[in-house]
Design an enzyme around this catalytic site. Structure first.
Site, short mmCIF file in Angstrom:
data_model
loop_
_atom_site.label_atom_id
_atom_site.label_comp_id
_atom_site.label_asym_id
_atom_site.label_seq_id
_atom_site.Cartn_x
_atom_site.Cartn_y
_atom_site.Cartn_z
N GLU A 43 24.12 41.14 -10.14
CA GLU A 43 24.13 42.72 -10.42
C GLU A 43 23.02 43.17 -9.20
O GLU A 43 22.09 42.87 -9.45
CB GLU A 43 23.83 43.17 -11.72
CG GLU A 43 23.96 44.74 -12.01
CD GLU A 43 23.70 45.16 -13.30
OE1 GLU A 43 23.55 44.56 -14.22
OE2 GLU A 43 23.85 46.51 -13.60
N ARG A 267 20.65 28.73 -18.94
CA ARG A 267 19.74 29.33 -18.01
C ARG A 267 18.40 28.70 -17.68
O ARG A 267 17.92 28.13 -18.56
CB ARG A 267 19.69 30.73 -18.26
CG ARG A 267 18.80 31.29 -19.37
CD ARG A 267 18.48 32.87 -19.35
NE ARG A 267 19.63 33.56 -19.02
CZ ARG A 267 19.55 34.75 -18.48
NH1 ARG A 267 18.31 34.92 -17.45
NH2 ARG A 267 20.66 35.44 -17.98
N LYS A 277 14.71 40.49 -14.96
CA LYS A 277 14.69 41.52 -13.87
C LYS A 277 14.05 42.60 -14.39
O LYS A 277 13.29 43.36 -13.52
CB LYS A 277 16.07 41.84 -13.41
CG LYS A 277 16.65 40.60 -12.30
CD LYS A 277 17.88 41.21 -11.51
CE LYS A 277 19.04 40.91 -12.46
NZ LYS A 277 20.08 41.18 -11.51
P1 ATP Z 1 18.40 38.99 -15.89
O1 ATP Z 1 18.45 38.76 -17.24
O2 ATP Z 1 17.13 38.41 -15.04
O3 ATP Z 1 18.39 40.26 -15.38
P2 ATP Z 1 21.04 38.80 -14.89
O4 ATP Z 1 21.67 37.60 -15.86
O5 ATP Z 1 21.25 40.29 -15.71
O6 ATP Z 1 19.46 38.48 -14.89
P3 ATP Z 1 22.67 38.91 -12.74
O7 ATP Z 1 22.52 39.69 -11.77
O8 ATP Z 1 23.72 39.50 -13.56
O9 ATP Z 1 21.34 38.79 -13.36
O10 ATP Z 1 23.02 37.37 -12.57
C1 ATP Z 1 23.70 36.70 -11.52
C2 ATP Z 1 24.25 35.31 -12.01
O11 ATP Z 1 23.03 34.61 -11.88
C3 ATP Z 1 24.74 35.18 -13.16
O12 ATP Z 1 25.76 34.37 -13.13
C4 ATP Z 1 23.70 34.85 -14.30
O13 ATP Z 1 24.30 34.31 -15.27
C5 ATP Z 1 22.75 33.77 -13.24
N1 ATP Z 1 21.45 33.88 -13.56
C6 ATP Z 1 20.61 34.81 -14.08
N2 ATP Z 1 19.50 34.46 -14.44
C7 ATP Z 1 19.54 33.10 -14.48
C8 ATP Z 1 18.54 32.21 -14.90
N3 ATP Z 1 17.54 32.23 -15.61
N4 ATP Z 1 19.16 30.66 -14.75
C9 ATP Z 1 20.37 30.45 -14.25
N5 ATP Z 1 21.17 31.45 -14.09
C10 ATP Z 1 20.72 32.89 -14.03
MG MG Z 2 23.41 40.60 -15.87
#
Ligand code: ATP
Ligand code: MG
Length: 569
Positions: A43, A267, A277
């Site tokens: 995102e 994760r 984020k």
């Molecule tokens: P955050 O919780 O940090 O805002 P998010 O999951 O909302 O992260 P996205 O931009 O939606 O962030 O994530 C893009 C991809 O990266 C998704 O497939 C997500 O599952 C993966 N991802 C995000 N954080 C992690 C992590 N700590 N370890 C592994 N994969 C991750």
């Molecule tokens: Mg997300």
């Protein structure tokens, strides 16, 4: 050679992780015609962090390994938080990590298609417009053990729903006034299945679709359908989406479209680090750090500026593997990975970080010698360089003690040490200022020890680094400690926040370090890597070019001092 505190599993055939097992099973069974197509779906509401790097390495790695494809898809369904600044940064970071995508897509590319599918679901009696507020809706949803109370708007006629949904799209209703919901299963113990939301009203300009839309699809409605449109075969995501999987499958089945398989993995969590984020954004906005690329940030751009290499991050992703259960990885593993990589690559130089002047009284005034120094003992092809030696030098203040304890083997009055690549020197006297601070060390050298070789088999107990004073460059070195003082910064007592766990001493600026002349000109080479002999790995901060002076960031020390300190604590 550096200590390897993490044993290599040499000779072992790498076994498949559970995702590769699933994929190889699918290939063997001819599922999707043996095709493998993954995607990385960020995102664009922030910069990528080391957790995303894990997901990137996994998704792109699988694409490569199985001669498949990997898309980059921006999951841009919430205009309130997203921005093209983030889109550009994400693209840069993935390229820098060493990956390239087959297709670049945006969930917003599919807004028309998603809208049509929603209309189709309304026509088939599978979706309705709801007037309940968010709070009301969650009350109606109830608890997992008891069926939900149906929304009073659930039985609207198809005509009424079509009309209302059309008017939602046209912007006739304010934010929050109405939603589109699927008719799910109100008695499902999985709350996500209880009439999931498909659309909400957000009157806000979108960074790509402008003001075309004021209704935006929810994650659960957009994600699987986007995967399906792109022909994704394996939709790999983190564990928290496991409970969303039945809904992912349900929408696909209801719409009767290509069915990707969602697979969840744990994760990445890192000790001494926050990864959300939202929290990283808060650190930036409240200026606890200098920006998203502050070298103390766990963002990819922060790690890059810190001196991490793409190889070191990929090595890290490989070492941590892919697990099905959440765990916390010690940040020292990440540090081990960068040391491992830089040890092979980094040009060695001598830099004195806390200088004290040395005068070699028996060295001819005005004489300058050029001595041979090895650029990288790990890589002969990197060759040799010349280092200037003269009567006045700098050494580290910590390498001298006037009244040394028994086990101190470096310089002290009457003891002899080796100056790396140069000579044996012996300290003869100490000059101090009126406050008693040492200003100059007087020494003599043994001309027969040129190159640092013992002339008569006599031994010295230590070798120290040095820089010739008249040839030294003034450089700034920024030394970092962990941004957080506690291993789990997210864990806080009542009334506190993760910010209370910030380490107040995470940045130390050393403005007056002395570097050998070899480094001249490197201010124009941001991110160039070096090993400062005995001190650690450092890289050129991009500020160097802007300010036309040498500024280094400390990437990591030579050894894991932290583990030792925390063992004692
Ligand atoms: P955050 O919780 O940090 O805002 P998010 O999951 O909302 O992260 P996205 O931009 O939606 O962030 O994530 C893009 C991809 O990266 C998704 O497939 C997500 O599952 C993966 N991802 C995000 N954080 C992690 C992590 N700590 N370890 C592994 N994969 C991750
Ligand atoms: Mg997300």
């Amino acid at each position: 050679m550096e200590e390897k505190n993490i044993p290599e599993e040499e000779g072992k055939k790498p076994s498949l992780n559970f995702i590769e097992e699933i994929i190889e099973g699918d290939i063997a069974n001819g599922k999707n015609g043996g095709r493998v197509h993954t995607r990385f779906p960020p995102e664009p509401n922030g910069y990528l962090h080391i957790g995303h790097a894990k997901s990137i390495c996994l998704n792109f790695g699988i694409g490569q390994k199985y001669h498949g494809k990997t898309n980059l898809r921006f999951d841009d369904t919430n205009p309130a938080k997203e921005d093209t600044e983030y889109v550009d940064a994400i693209r840069d970071d993935i390229h820098w990590l060493g990956f390239d995508w087959d297709g670049e897509y945006y969930a917003s590319d599919y807004f028309d298609q998603l809208y049509q599918w929603a209309v189709q679901m309304i026509k088939n009696g599978r979706a309705y417009v709801d007037d309940l507020s968010q709070e009301e809706a969650s009350e109606y949803r109830g608890v997992p053990t008891k069926p939900a109370t149906p929304s009073p708007y659930r039985d609207r006629s198809v005509e009424e729903n079509l009309d209302l949904f059309e008017r939602m799209r046209k912007g006739e209703f304010p934010n929050g006034a109405k939603t589109l919901r699927a008719k799910g299963d109100l008695s499902s113990p999985n709350m996500h299945m209880r009439d999931p939301f498909m659309y909400r009203i957000i009157h806000q300009e979108h960074h790509r679709t402008g003001n075309k839309w004021c209704i935006y699809p929810m994650y659960d409605y957009a994600h699987g359908q986007s995967d399906s449109i792109e022909g994704i075969t394996h939709s790999i995501c983190t564990l928290e989406f496991e409970v969303h999987r039945p809904l992912y499958d349900w929408f696909i089945k209801t719409l009767n479209i290509h069915a990707p398989q969602q697979i969840e993995f744990a994760r990445l969590n890192l000790s001494y680090t926050v990864m959300s984020k939202r929290k990283l954004l808060q650190l930036v906005q409240e200026k606890h750090v200098s920006g998203w690329d502050d070298p103390r940030m766990p963002t990819i751009c922060g790690l890059r500026r810190r001196g991490y290499t793409p190889e070191s991050i990929r090595l890290f992703a490989e070492k941590i593997g892919v697990a099905k259960r959440d765990n916390v990885i010690d940040v020292s593993l990440l540090e081990w990975c960068v040391r491992e990589d830089l040890n092979k690559k980094a040009q060695r130089v001598m830099v004195v970080m806390n200088p004290v002047k040395v005068v070699i009284d028996n060295y001819p005034e005005g004489q300058v010698e050029e001595l041979d120094a090895v650029n990288n003992p790990e890589d002969e092809t990197m060759g040799m360089r010349k280092v200037k030696f003269s009567r006045e030098l700098y050494i580290e203040r910590e390498d001298f003690m006037e009244n040394p304890p028994k086990k101190f083997f470096r310089l002290s009055p009457g003891t002899e040490v080796r100056l790396r690549y140069a000579y044996f020197i012996t300290c003869t006297s100490v000059e101090k200022d009126t406050e008693g601070n040492i200003t100059t060390l007087h020494c003599t050298y043994d001309p027969a020890s040129r190159g640092g070789n013992s002339p008569d088999g006599r031994k010295v107990k230590s070798t120290i680094h040095w820089v010739s004073a008249p040839h030294a460059l003034d450089v700034e070195v920024r030394v970092f400690d962990r941004l957080f003082a506690t291993p789990a910064p997210d864990e806080v007592e009542e009334g506190k926040t993760f910010l209370d766990n910030l380490n107040p001493e995470s940045l130390q600026v050393l403005p007056h370090c002395k570097a050998e002349a070899f480094l001249q000109g490197f201010e124009k080479k941001p991110l160039a890597h070096f090993q400062f002999e005995r001190m650690g790995y450092f890289s050129i901060d991009p500020d160097s070019e802007k300010e036309n002076r040498l500024i280094f960031n400390k990437t990591v020390g030579l050894k894991d001092t932290w583990a030792k300190i925390s063992d004692k604590a």
